[in-house]
Write a protein that holds these residues in place. Structure first.
Motif, PDB file in Angstrom:
ATOM      1  N   SER A 180       0.844  -1.198   0.000  1.00 21.05           N
ATOM      2  CA  SER A 180       0.000   0.000   0.000  1.00 21.05           C
ATOM      3  C   SER A 180       0.879   1.248   0.000  1.00 21.05           C
ATOM      4  N   LEU A 181       0.373   2.308  -0.589  1.00 24.15           N
ATOM      5  CA  LEU A 181       1.166   3.526  -0.765  1.00 24.15           C
ATOM      6  C   LEU A 181       0.279   4.744  -0.539  1.00 24.15           C
ATOM      7  N   ILE A 182       0.795   5.715   0.186  1.00 24.63           N
ATOM      8  CA  ILE A 182       0.103   6.987   0.389  1.00 24.63           C
ATOM      9  C   ILE A 182       0.918   8.072  -0.301  1.00 24.63           C
ATOM     10  N   ASN A 183       0.280   8.802  -1.221  1.00 25.18           N
ATOM     11  CA  ASN A 183       0.921   9.906  -1.917  1.00 25.18           C
ATOM     12  C   ASN A 183       0.348  11.206  -1.363  1.00 25.18           C
ATOM     13  N   PHE A 184       1.150  11.910  -0.559  1.00 21.97           N
ATOM     14  CA  PHE A 184       0.688  13.142   0.069  1.00 21.97           C
ATOM     15  C   PHE A 184       0.720  14.332  -0.889  1.00 21.97           C
ATOM     16  N   SER A 185       1.349  14.153  -2.049  1.00 26.17           N
ATOM     17  CA  SER A 185       1.512  15.280  -2.986  1.00 26.17           C
ATOM     18  C   SER A 185       0.616  15.182  -4.208  1.00 26.17           C
ATOM     19  N   SER A 186      -0.171  14.126  -4.318  1.00 27.42           N
ATOM     20  CA  SER A 186      -0.954  13.936  -5.535  1.00 27.42           C
ATOM     21  C   SER A 186      -2.103  14.935  -5.643  1.00 27.42           C
ATOM     22  N   GLU A 187      -2.652  15.371  -4.500  1.00 30.36           N
ATOM     23  CA  GLU A 187      -3.754  16.326  -4.504  1.00 30.36           C
ATOM     24  C   GLU A 187      -3.236  17.717  -4.153  1.00 30.36           C
ATOM     25  N   PRO A 188      -3.830  18.764  -4.740  1.00 30.60           N
ATOM     26  CA  PRO A 188      -3.322  20.121  -4.494  1.00 30.60           C
ATOM     27  C   PRO A 188      -3.610  20.643  -3.094  1.00 30.60           C
ATOM     28  N   THR A 189      -4.625  20.089  -2.409  1.00 27.15           N
ATOM     29  CA  THR A 189      -4.980  20.576  -1.080  1.00 27.15           C
ATOM     30  C   THR A 189      -4.998  19.430  -0.079  1.00 27.15           C
ATOM     31  N   ARG A 190      -4.860  19.786   1.205  1.00 28.96           N
ATOM     32  CA  ARG A 190      -4.938  18.804   2.293  1.00 28.96           C
ATOM     33  C   ARG A 190      -5.713  19.420   3.454  1.00 28.96           C
ATOM     34  N   ARG A 191      -6.294  18.555   4.265  1.00 28.42           N
ATOM     35  CA  ARG A 191      -7.029  19.020   5.439  1.00 28.42           C
ATOM     36  C   ARG A 191      -6.159  18.881   6.674  1.00 28.42           C
ATOM     37  N   VAL A 192      -6.082  19.959   7.464  1.00 27.09           N
ATOM     38  CA  VAL A 192      -5.338  19.952   8.714  1.00 27.09           C
ATOM     39  C   VAL A 192      -6.331  19.715   9.849  1.00 27.09           C
ATOM     40  N   ALA A 216     -14.529  14.693  27.507  1.00 28.57           N
ATOM     41  CA  ALA A 216     -13.578  13.692  27.970  1.00 28.57           C
ATOM     42  C   ALA A 216     -13.504  13.660  29.488  1.00 28.57           C
ATOM     43  N   ASP A 217     -12.613  12.795  30.017  1.00 28.79           N
ATOM     44  CA  ASP A 217     -12.522  12.626  31.470  1.00 28.79           C
ATOM     45  C   ASP A 217     -12.140  13.911  32.177  1.00 28.79           C
ATOM     46  N   SER A 218     -11.190  14.662  31.606  1.00 29.63           N
ATOM     47  CA  SER A 218     -10.703  15.857  32.295  1.00 29.63           C
ATOM     48  C   SER A 218     -10.708  17.095  31.407  1.00 29.63           C
ATOM     49  N   SER A 219     -11.330  17.021  30.232  1.00 30.55           N
ATOM     50  CA  SER A 219     -11.330  18.175  29.331  1.00 30.55           C
ATOM     51  C   SER A 219     -12.537  18.131  28.409  1.00 30.55           C
ATOM     52  N   VAL A 220     -12.860  19.306  27.898  1.00 28.23           N
ATOM     53  CA  VAL A 220     -13.857  19.436  26.840  1.00 28.23           C
ATOM     54  C   VAL A 220     -13.074  19.611  25.541  1.00 28.23           C
ATOM     55  N   ASN A 221     -13.224  18.670  24.604  1.00 27.82           N
ATOM     56  CA  ASN A 221     -12.397  18.654  23.404  1.00 27.82           C
ATOM     57  C   ASN A 221     -13.133  19.273  22.217  1.00 27.82           C
ATOM     58  N   PHE A 222     -12.397  20.127  21.504  1.00 24.21           N
ATOM     59  CA  PHE A 222     -12.910  20.756  20.288  1.00 24.21           C
ATOM     60  C   PHE A 222     -12.114  20.228  19.095  1.00 24.21           C
ATOM     61  N   THR A 223     -12.824  19.794  18.079  1.00 22.88           N
ATOM     62  CA  THR A 223     -12.187  19.350  16.833  1.00 22.88           C
ATOM     63  C   THR A 223     -12.196  20.504  15.839  1.00 22.88           C
ATOM     64  N   VAL A 224     -11.021  20.772  15.270  1.00 24.75           N
ATOM     65  CA  VAL A 224     -10.860  21.870  14.315  1.00 24.75           C
ATOM     66  C   VAL A 224     -10.322  21.282  13.011  1.00 24.75           C
ATOM     67  N   ARG A 225     -10.973  21.609  11.900  1.00 23.01           N
ATOM     68  CA  ARG A 225     -10.545  21.129  10.594  1.00 23.01           C
ATOM     69  C   ARG A 225     -10.491  22.293   9.618  1.00 23.01           C
ATOM     70  N   ALA A 226      -9.383  22.369   8.872  1.00 21.28           N
ATOM     71  CA  ALA A 226      -9.203  23.456   7.908  1.00 21.28           C
ATOM     72  C   ALA A 226      -8.467  22.934   6.687  1.00 21.28           C
ATOM     73  N   TRP A 227      -8.786  23.498   5.510  1.00 20.10           N
ATOM     74  CA  TRP A 227      -8.164  23.083   4.250  1.00 20.10           C
ATOM     75  C   TRP A 227      -7.093  24.087   3.849  1.00 20.10           C
ATOM     76  N   VAL A 228      -5.945  23.546   3.419  1.00 19.86           N
ATOM     77  CA  VAL A 228      -4.813  24.388   3.006  1.00 19.86           C
ATOM     78  C   VAL A 228      -4.182  23.788   1.751  1.00 19.86           C
ATOM     79  N   ASP A 229      -3.315  24.572   1.095  1.00 23.93           N
ATOM     80  CA  ASP A 229      -2.512  24.015   0.011  1.00 23.93           C
ATOM     81  C   ASP A 229      -1.585  22.941   0.581  1.00 23.93           C
ATOM     82  N   ALA A 230      -1.334  21.906  -0.212  1.00 22.32           N
ATOM     83  CA  ALA A 230      -0.542  20.778   0.280  1.00 22.32           C
ATOM     84  C   ALA A 230       0.825  21.217   0.804  1.00 22.32           C
TER      85      ALA A 230
END
Length: 275
Positions: free
Chosen positions: A168-180, A223-237
């Protein structure tokens, strides 16, 4: 001295041989010339087809030569058969030699086949950042037998193409954008609206973060000791890691400024004394 009768005999035998083999020889010459013309034309068609598909020049020239050699060998065997030369033993010898060579070079042939597949289908190219065979790095060179890549800490890794093509192979550069993706935990006493407003403000202030698709800030876990926030943003690769590291630092500084606490893992223990 050569007698007239002997001379006539040799002449008659010569004429007989010519009459017997001349048609076969003429047919063999015609087949040879036509066959060579067809092989060269077919090799050019194959080369143009690979050029249209943007196959690597090295692979194009190699496959063109390989196709030409194989068909020329078959043509020579056919021409020899037309003349009357027994080719059964010759073909058997070639087959046995090919089998022996194939068994001896089994691993190398697998790497060669993998290199052909990689260069033909182009799952990655030179300059791409990939992950395969538990290695991650930038591809520096794609050879017929090996793929050469450099890891982020500048180690040179040489991977046989047989393993690359079968794993199996992951190409991180094949797409122009990525999600952080981020996960930020705050204390249970923090103001949820203030946290969401602060995180959105940090994302909106960074010009490298795309407006479409819009960044996402959601409360994802209690969570047990924290309130967790999920943050997602799209950027150029190419901005993935700069945005990731700088956003982490900016969030910590901004939380400190606004008094938003990032809690340590903790557990409350209650002791009840039995009377």
């Amino acid at each position: 001295m050569l007698h007239i009768e002997d001379a006539n005999k040799y002449v008659d035998q010569g004429i007989e041989l010519v009459m017997q083999y001349a048609p076969k020889l003429l047919l063999a010459i015609i087949v040879l010339l036509v066959g060579l013309w067809l092989i060269n034309s077919f090799a050019k068609v194959v080369d143009k087809g690979m050029e249209a598909r943007k196959v690597e020049p090295t692979l194009r020239h190699f496959l063109k030569s390989l196709v030409s050699i194989i068909f020329k060998i078959l043509l020579m065997i056919s021409v020899a058969s037309l003349i009357g030369i027994a080719t059964t033993s010759f073909v058997a010898v070639i087959g046995a030699a090919g089998l022996a060579i194939g068994l001896a070079l089994q691993g190398s042939l697998a790497n060669f086949a993998g290199g052909v597949l990689i260069l033909f289908f182009r799952p990655f190219k030179v300059g791409d950042f990939i992950q395969t065979n538990s290695y991650s790095g930038t591809v520096k060179e794609i050879q017929i037998f090996n793929t050469i890549m450099t890891t982020p800490d500048n180690k040179r890794v040489i991977i046989p193409n047989g393993k690359v093509s079968n794993d199996s192979l992951i190409n991180f550069s094949s797409e122009p954008t990525r999600r952080v993706d981020f996960v930020f935990g705050v204390s249970y006493g923090a103001n949820i609206d203030l946290v969401k407003e602060t995180l959105k403000g940090i994302l909106d202030a960074d010009e490298r973060i795309h407006k479409e698709p819009a960044p996402m800030v959601v409360l994802s876990e209690l969570a047990d000791s924290s309130v967790n926030f999920t943050v997602r943003a799209w950027v150029d690769a190419g901005n993935y890691w700069p945005v990731f590291f700088e956003t982490m630092e900016t969030v910590k500084k901004t939380f400190d400024t606004k008094g938003i606490e990032i809690p340590f893992p903790q557990r409350d223990v209650y002791i009840h004394q039995a009377k």
